[in-house]
Scaffold this motif. Structure first.
Motif, PDB file in Angstrom:
ATOM      1  N   PRO A  16      34.299  31.218   2.593  1.00 19.91           N
ATOM      2  CA  PRO A  16      33.965  30.904   3.906  1.00 19.91           C
ATOM      3  C   PRO A  16      35.260  30.744   4.778  1.00 19.91           C
ATOM      4  O   PRO A  16      35.446  30.127   5.594  1.00 19.91           O
ATOM      5  CB  PRO A  16      33.270  29.464   4.207  1.00 19.91           C
ATOM      6  CG  PRO A  16      33.873  28.924   2.932  1.00 19.91           C
ATOM      7  CD  PRO A  16      33.988  29.830   1.727  1.00 19.91           C
ATOM      8  N   LEU A  17      36.055  31.768   4.604  1.00 22.74           N
ATOM      9  CA  LEU A  17      37.499  32.007   5.182  1.00 22.74           C
ATOM     10  C   LEU A  17      37.643  33.331   5.696  1.00 22.74           C
ATOM     11  O   LEU A  17      37.298  34.204   4.681  1.00 22.74           O
ATOM     12  CB  LEU A  17      38.490  31.505   4.233  1.00 22.74           C
ATOM     13  CG  LEU A  17      38.607  30.115   3.909  1.00 22.74           C
ATOM     14  CD1 LEU A  17      39.807  29.898   2.766  1.00 22.74           C
ATOM     15  CD2 LEU A  17      38.950  29.215   4.938  1.00 22.74           C
ATOM     16  N   PRO A  18      38.346  33.629   6.750  1.00 22.52           N
ATOM     17  CA  PRO A  18      38.794  34.944   6.941  1.00 22.52           C
ATOM     18  C   PRO A  18      39.663  35.786   5.778  1.00 22.52           C
ATOM     19  O   PRO A  18      40.190  35.098   4.942  1.00 22.52           O
ATOM     20  CB  PRO A  18      39.766  35.186   8.347  1.00 22.52           C
ATOM     21  CG  PRO A  18      39.485  33.473   8.698  1.00 22.52           C
ATOM     22  CD  PRO A  18      39.014  32.789   7.522  1.00 22.52           C
ATOM     23  N   THR A  19      39.325  36.704   5.424  1.00 20.55           N
ATOM     24  CA  THR A  19      40.045  37.728   4.431  1.00 20.55           C
ATOM     25  C   THR A  19      41.461  37.637   4.179  1.00 20.55           C
ATOM     26  O   THR A  19      41.925  37.322   3.303  1.00 20.55           O
ATOM     27  CB  THR A  19      39.755  39.156   4.448  1.00 20.55           C
ATOM     28  OG1 THR A  19      38.159  39.380   4.412  1.00 20.55           O
ATOM     29  CG2 THR A  19      40.058  39.918   3.329  1.00 20.55           C
ATOM     30  N   GLU A  20      42.112  37.717   5.445  1.00 23.13           N
ATOM     31  CA  GLU A  20      43.672  37.290   5.544  1.00 23.13           C
ATOM     32  C   GLU A  20      44.191  36.115   4.974  1.00 23.13           C
ATOM     33  O   GLU A  20      44.758  35.870   4.126  1.00 23.13           O
ATOM     34  CB  GLU A  20      44.351  37.701   6.779  1.00 23.13           C
ATOM     35  CG  GLU A  20      44.212  39.272   7.219  1.00 23.13           C
ATOM     36  CD  GLU A  20      44.786  40.062   6.185  1.00 23.13           C
ATOM     37  OE1 GLU A  20      46.004  39.669   5.854  1.00 23.13           O
ATOM     38  OE2 GLU A  20      44.191  41.079   6.130  1.00 23.13           O
ATOM     39  N   ARG A  79      44.619  44.202   0.060  1.00 22.19           N
ATOM     40  CA  ARG A  79      43.610  42.862  -0.181  1.00 22.19           C
ATOM     41  C   ARG A  79      43.051  43.176  -1.681  1.00 22.19           C
ATOM     42  O   ARG A  79      41.920  42.832  -1.794  1.00 22.19           O
ATOM     43  CB  ARG A  79      42.435  42.904   0.540  1.00 22.19           C
ATOM     44  CG  ARG A  79      42.982  42.646   2.195  1.00 22.19           C
ATOM     45  CD  ARG A  79      41.743  42.552   3.234  1.00 22.19           C
ATOM     46  NE  ARG A  79      42.183  42.562   4.301  1.00 22.19           N
ATOM     47  CZ  ARG A  79      41.438  42.860   5.595  1.00 22.19           C
ATOM     48  NH1 ARG A  79      39.997  43.416   5.271  1.00 22.19           N
ATOM     49  NH2 ARG A  79      41.690  42.402   6.680  1.00 22.19           N
ATOM     50  N   GLY A  80      43.886  42.996  -2.848  1.00 19.66           N
ATOM     51  CA  GLY A  80      43.508  43.181  -4.075  1.00 19.66           C
ATOM     52  C   GLY A  80      44.597  43.537  -4.981  1.00 19.66           C
ATOM     53  O   GLY A  80      45.972  43.610  -4.617  1.00 19.66           O
ATOM     54  N   ALA A  81      44.138  43.409  -6.278  1.00 22.57           N
ATOM     55  CA  ALA A  81      45.072  43.627  -7.450  1.00 22.57           C
ATOM     56  C   ALA A  81      44.406  43.939  -8.607  1.00 22.57           C
ATOM     57  O   ALA A  81      43.147  43.645  -8.779  1.00 22.57           O
ATOM     58  CB  ALA A  81      46.079  42.111  -7.611  1.00 22.57           C
ATOM     59  N   THR A  82      45.289  44.520  -9.584  1.00 23.87           N
ATOM     60  CA  THR A  82      44.845  44.975 -10.808  1.00 23.87           C
ATOM     61  C   THR A  82      45.755  44.398 -11.817  1.00 23.87           C
ATOM     62  O   THR A  82      46.933  44.225 -11.580  1.00 23.87           O
ATOM     63  CB  THR A  82      44.350  46.496 -11.021  1.00 23.87           C
ATOM     64  OG1 THR A  82      45.764  47.171 -10.717  1.00 23.87           O
ATOM     65  CG2 THR A  82      43.599  47.066  -9.993  1.00 23.87           C
ATOM     66  N   ALA A  83      45.279  44.408 -13.028  1.00 23.44           N
ATOM     67  CA  ALA A  83      46.325  43.781 -14.050  1.00 23.44           C
ATOM     68  C   ALA A  83      45.711  44.137 -15.634  1.00 23.44           C
ATOM     69  O   ALA A  83      44.603  44.620 -15.589  1.00 23.44           O
ATOM     70  CB  ALA A  83      46.308  42.432 -13.951  1.00 23.44           C
ATOM     71  N   ASP A  98      36.784  41.831   0.554  1.00 21.38           N
ATOM     72  CA  ASP A  98      36.445  42.401   1.722  1.00 21.38           C
ATOM     73  C   ASP A  98      35.889  41.380   2.824  1.00 21.38           C
ATOM     74  O   ASP A  98      35.319  40.743   2.347  1.00 21.38           O
ATOM     75  CB  ASP A  98      35.386  43.318   1.298  1.00 21.38           C
ATOM     76  CG  ASP A  98      35.771  44.348   0.426  1.00 21.38           C
ATOM     77  OD1 ASP A  98      36.527  45.120   0.955  1.00 21.38           O
ATOM     78  OD2 ASP A  98      35.213  44.445  -0.597  1.00 21.38           O
ATOM     79  N   GLU A  99      36.223  41.957   4.110  1.00 16.24           N
ATOM     80  CA  GLU A  99      35.876  41.014   5.189  1.00 16.24           C
ATOM     81  C   GLU A  99      34.022  41.197   5.259  1.00 16.24           C
ATOM     82  O   GLU A  99      33.796  42.095   5.232  1.00 16.24           O
ATOM     83  CB  GLU A  99      36.448  41.581   6.463  1.00 16.24           C
ATOM     84  CG  GLU A  99      36.341  40.530   7.547  1.00 16.24           C
ATOM     85  CD  GLU A  99      37.437  39.531   7.647  1.00 16.24           C
ATOM     86  OE1 GLU A  99      37.097  38.398   8.186  1.00 16.24           O
ATOM     87  OE2 GLU A  99      38.458  39.870   7.100  1.00 16.24           O
ATOM     88  N   THR A 104      34.729  36.104   3.544  1.00 13.21           N
ATOM     89  CA  THR A 104      35.203  37.100   2.781  1.00 13.21           C
ATOM     90  C   THR A 104      34.328  37.293   1.412  1.00 13.21           C
ATOM     91  O   THR A 104      33.851  36.296   0.824  1.00 13.21           O
ATOM     92  CB  THR A 104      36.635  36.489   2.135  1.00 13.21           C
ATOM     93  OG1 THR A 104      37.555  36.567   3.507  1.00 13.21           O
ATOM     94  CG2 THR A 104      37.379  37.364   1.100  1.00 13.21           C
ATOM     95  N   SER A 105      34.236  38.418   1.014  1.00 11.20           N
ATOM     96  CA  SER A 105      33.421  38.758  -0.110  1.00 11.20           C
ATOM     97  C   SER A 105      34.667  39.220  -1.424  1.00 11.20           C
ATOM     98  O   SER A 105      35.347  40.023  -0.829  1.00 11.20           O
ATOM     99  CB  SER A 105      32.560  39.963  -0.037  1.00 11.20           C
ATOM    100  OG  SER A 105      32.116  40.430  -1.222  1.00 11.20           O
TER     101      SER A 105
END
Length: 153
Positions: A16-20, A79-83, A98-99, A104-105
């Motif tokens: 329950p927060l904005p994506t940024e 807005r993401g990362a891979t590892a 994602d917004e 945020t999802s």
């Protein structure tokens, strides 16, 4: 027939927060052990959640096994990362934010192979127990993150 040692996971959760703000919080790597009760002895080589950084830690769950993992960040997007994942599990994973209209999802995904000898035995004969442990870790991580976020109000 799929390998009993390979675990594929994909799950989506709402924050329950904005994506940024969510992405900014996820970059607060000094809070990881506070959020995630199963993470112990975290060592970060590199600049936090950034390309080429490596996170080494132990996983302690309510199940009678412990794991050592090394997660190496291979890509960081807006807005993401891979590892890649090494240690008692080997494979890859990622996170995407994602917004949504209400916040945020967050989508988590990974594909790992169990390489720890005792865990390979468990993967063959007690796969539902390992799935339960994975679900427990995900839920504990989400609860810890949200508890911290709510405590900031």
């Amino acid at each position: 027939m799929p390998s009993p040692y390979v675990v594929d996971y994909r799950g989506t959760f709402e924050i329950p927060l904005p994506t940024e703000e969510s992405w900014s919080l996820l970059q607060a790597t000094e809070r990881y052990e506070k959020w995630w009760p199963w993470m112990r002895d975290l060592r970060i080589d590199g600049d936090g959640l950034a390309r080429d950084s490596t996170f080494s830690f132990r996983v302690v769950s309510p199940l009678p096994y412990r794991m050592r993992l090394r997660v190496s960040v291979t890509e960081v997007a807006e807005r993401g990362a891979t590892a890649t994942i090494d240690g008692d599990l080997k494979g890859s994973g990622g996170i995407e934010l994602d917004e949504t209209g209400s916040g945020t999802s967050v989508t988590l995904r990974w594909r790992v192979e169990v390489v720890h000898p005792q865990m390979r035995v468990a993967a063959r004969i007690a796969r539902p127990v390992l799935r339960w442990g994975q679900t427990w870790a995900i839920q504990a991580a989400l609860r810890g993150f949200l508890r911290d976020v709510r405590g900031r109000d």
